[in-house]
Design a protein around this motif. Structure first.
Motif, short mmCIF file in Angstrom:
data_model
loop_
_atom_site.label_atom_id
_atom_site.label_comp_id
_atom_site.label_asym_id
_atom_site.label_seq_id
_atom_site.Cartn_x
_atom_site.Cartn_y
_atom_site.Cartn_z
N THR A 268 0.84 -1.18 0.00
CA THR A 268 0.00 0.00 0.00
C THR A 268 0.88 1.24 0.00
O THR A 268 2.07 1.17 0.35
CB THR A 268 -0.93 0.05 1.23
OG1 THR A 268 -0.12 0.20 2.41
CG2 THR A 268 -1.80 -1.21 1.33
N THR B 40 -8.06 2.57 0.14
CA THR B 40 -6.64 2.21 0.14
C THR B 40 -6.02 2.43 -1.23
O THR B 40 -6.61 2.07 -2.25
CB THR B 40 -6.47 0.74 0.56
OG1 THR B 40 -7.11 0.54 1.83
CG2 THR B 40 -5.01 0.36 0.68
N SER C 284 -0.37 -8.09 4.14
CA SER C 284 -1.68 -7.47 4.11
C SER C 284 -2.38 -7.63 5.45
O SER C 284 -1.95 -8.40 6.31
CB SER C 284 -2.52 -8.10 3.00
OG SER C 284 -2.69 -9.47 3.25
N GLN D 125 -5.00 -5.43 8.44
CA GLN D 125 -4.95 -4.28 9.33
C GLN D 125 -3.99 -4.49 10.50
O GLN D 125 -3.34 -3.55 10.94
CB GLN D 125 -6.36 -3.94 9.83
CG GLN D 125 -6.48 -2.54 10.39
CD GLN D 125 -6.09 -1.46 9.40
OE1 GLN D 125 -6.48 -1.49 8.25
NE2 GLN D 125 -5.29 -0.51 9.84
N ASP D 126 -3.86 -5.72 10.98
CA ASP D 126 -2.93 -5.98 12.08
C ASP D 126 -1.50 -5.65 11.68
O ASP D 126 -0.76 -5.02 12.45
CB ASP D 126 -3.01 -7.44 12.53
CG ASP D 126 -4.26 -7.74 13.34
OD1 ASP D 126 -4.92 -6.79 13.79
OD2 ASP D 126 -4.57 -8.93 13.53
N THR E 10 -0.48 -3.64 9.29
CA THR E 10 -0.37 -2.19 9.10
C THR E 10 -0.29 -1.49 10.46
O THR E 10 0.53 -0.59 10.65
CB THR E 10 -1.56 -1.65 8.29
OG1 THR E 10 -1.56 -2.29 7.01
CG2 THR E 10 -1.47 -0.15 8.10
N ASN E 11 -1.11 -1.90 11.40
CA ASN E 11 -1.08 -1.28 12.73
C ASN E 11 0.24 -1.50 13.44
O ASN E 11 0.75 -0.61 14.11
CB ASN E 11 -2.24 -1.81 13.59
CG ASN E 11 -3.58 -1.27 13.15
OD1 ASN E 11 -3.66 -0.24 12.47
ND2 ASN E 11 -4.63 -1.97 13.50
#
Length: 160
Positions: free
Chosen positions: A18, A78, A113, A115-116, A118-119
């Protein structure tokens, strides 16, 4: 060097990255380079802006590369940076082995990939010395120059 680093991360992730990840990877590459060599890889002047390290030159470089080496695709909220039509071999970038090892460490640790993932990346970036210094003192809409040397100073202090 900025375009080479972008290509390296996009090619290394096979285009599964991303824009948020890419910007953070570039920040970490410059930060680690300053930490260990006292020199930045790119000529970017990093700023704290909207809770994050930021530099508008990255957008200009991505726009210039779009449709060639990379492809910028928006999916819902995104932005993905994918492989373009003129993809080179990662070896053609002719980066020194030591630099490739550092960049590969960033990619292996933070690519992926979900959300975890990325966080975790965001939490780590926000915990770096330059970000810690400014995020408590300034509002997110303010643009404040980041001092990457703080990470080197932190290392030197830890080694003493």
């Amino acid at each position: 060097m900025l375009d080479k680093l972008i290509k390296y991360f996009v090619y290394g992730t096979k285009g599964y990255i991303t824009k948020t990840q890419l910007i953070k990877f570039l920040y970490l590459a410059d930060l680690y380079s300053v930490k260990w060599t006292d020199k930045q890889l790119t000529e970017l002047n990093w700023y704290y802006y909207r809770y994050s390290p930021w530099r508008e030159d990255i957008d200009a470089t991505l726009d210039k590369m779009n449709g060639k080496e990379i492809s910028i695709e928006n999916e819902s909220s995104t932005t993905f940076i994918k492989l373009g039509v003129k993809v080179e071999n990662i070896d053609d970038l002719q980066l020194p082995v030591s630099l490739r090892l550092m960049l590969d460490n960033i990619r292996r640790e933070w690519a992926g990939s979900g959300q975890d993932k990325t966080n975790q990346l965001l939490d780590y970036v926000y915990s770096t010395a330059p970000m810690v210094e400014v995020k408590e003192k300034y509002k997110p809409e303010e643009k404040v120059k980041l001092n990457l040397q703080l990470e080197r100073e932190k290392l030197i202090k830890e080694l003493d």
